[in-house]
Enzyme design. Sequence first.
Site, PDB file in Angstrom:
ATOM      1  CD  GLU A   1      -9.369  -2.787   6.432  1.00  0.00           C
ATOM      2  OE1 GLU A   1      -9.468  -1.551   6.574  1.00  0.00           O
ATOM      3  OE2 GLU A   1     -10.326  -3.568   6.548  1.00  0.00           O
TER       4      GLU A   1
ATOM      5  CG  HIS B   1      -6.991  -7.362   5.279  1.00  0.00           C
ATOM      6  ND1 HIS B   1      -8.197  -7.532   4.631  1.00  0.00           N
ATOM      7  CD2 HIS B   1      -7.172  -7.861   6.518  1.00  0.00           C
ATOM      8  CE1 HIS B   1      -9.074  -8.102   5.440  1.00  0.00           C
ATOM      9  NE2 HIS B   1      -8.470  -8.327   6.598  1.00  0.00           N
TER      10      HIS B   1
ATOM     11  CG  ASP C   1      -8.705  -6.783   1.379  1.00  0.00           C
ATOM     12  OD1 ASP C   1      -8.208  -7.628   2.149  1.00  0.00           O
ATOM     13  OD2 ASP C   1      -9.236  -5.730   1.778  1.00  0.00           O
TER      14      ASP C   1
ATOM     15  CG  ASP D   1      -6.548  -8.438  14.520  1.00  0.00           C
ATOM     16  OD1 ASP D   1      -6.914  -9.419  15.192  1.00  0.00           O
ATOM     17  OD2 ASP D   1      -6.425  -8.483  13.280  1.00  0.00           O
TER      18      ASP D   1
END
Length: 341
Positions: free
Chosen positions: A213, A208, A206, A137
């Site tokens: 996400e 991701h 979380d 990313d």
Amino acid sequence: MRRIRWTRRGLLCAGVYIRVLRLRATRAGWGRSGLLGVGCFSCSSVGRASGSTGLNLSWKLCVTIMRLVILDNYDLASEWAAKYICNRIIQFRPGQDRYFTLGLPTGSTPLGCYKKLIEYHKNGDLSFKYVKTFNMDEYVGLPRNHPESYHSYMWNNFFKHIDIDPNNAHILDGNATDLQAECDAFEKKIKEAGGIDLFVGGIGPDGHIAFNEPGSSLVSRTRLKTLAMDTILANAKYFDGDLSKVPTMALTVGVGTVMDAREVMILITGAHKAFALYKAIEEGVNHMWTVSAFQQHPRTIFVCDEDATLELRVKTVKYFKGLMHVHNKLVDPLYSMKEGN
């Protein structure tokens, strides 16, 4: 054809109760001691023999290998992961017409792994001359030379310390005029490189992976993503705690992009990621915990430290720790080759 018998141990995978299998079919060429990791049978590919207490192999067998490697601390987890990457590259025997393709993450988790890979390179154990890399990313709108851009991260923490050809290090351009075209071109480059041989990733608390996400599609491809507030808050520490400086959008590979890799290794360290690891391997596949998708990948290795296992069942931890003597064989060849054994 011999029968497959169930052992007593079991794990949850993709919402289905599955068990480690002991294989008695010597014709298949597999050892009597059983499969490494988890053997998964699809309802569409395996039938139960009529009037039988076992399964037969009259239909196609679909096997998924999922390993959980548990080390005592972050440093040992980083070293194990680096050894594994090193051995995968060496065993591939890359050359001018045969490049090893490696997917890479950013963030704090892989830093220890990168330091070890640099060490192996400087010691003469490893070359990246015939390696192509694709990063997960990049922030949108952040200049490449910004100290918190992922371009800067990768070059400062890894690329400038090894012998990789800069043309073979691919990172998404968050300042491209047409962001969707940039994402499409990235996918095309991966295909032209022959796909990813090993995709290394980290996760957030979380669950991701990259910037996929909670709620992201599990078949998503490289695309533009608006970042969740939790992610923006977590990243504020890299921007002097000033939320106004934190990018709110990013380009990211999709879950489907990573799933296409021939092998995936996920690094998970720290107590703050313990619940995410629990969701990743002990519960079913869930798009609200995108890392759980890799339960379904044919070859997945989760590498973690003790702190990350705090939410796991005791029997899960004991089971996978019991396989460490097998897992460690995956990283021994580095020293065998070095010593000429």
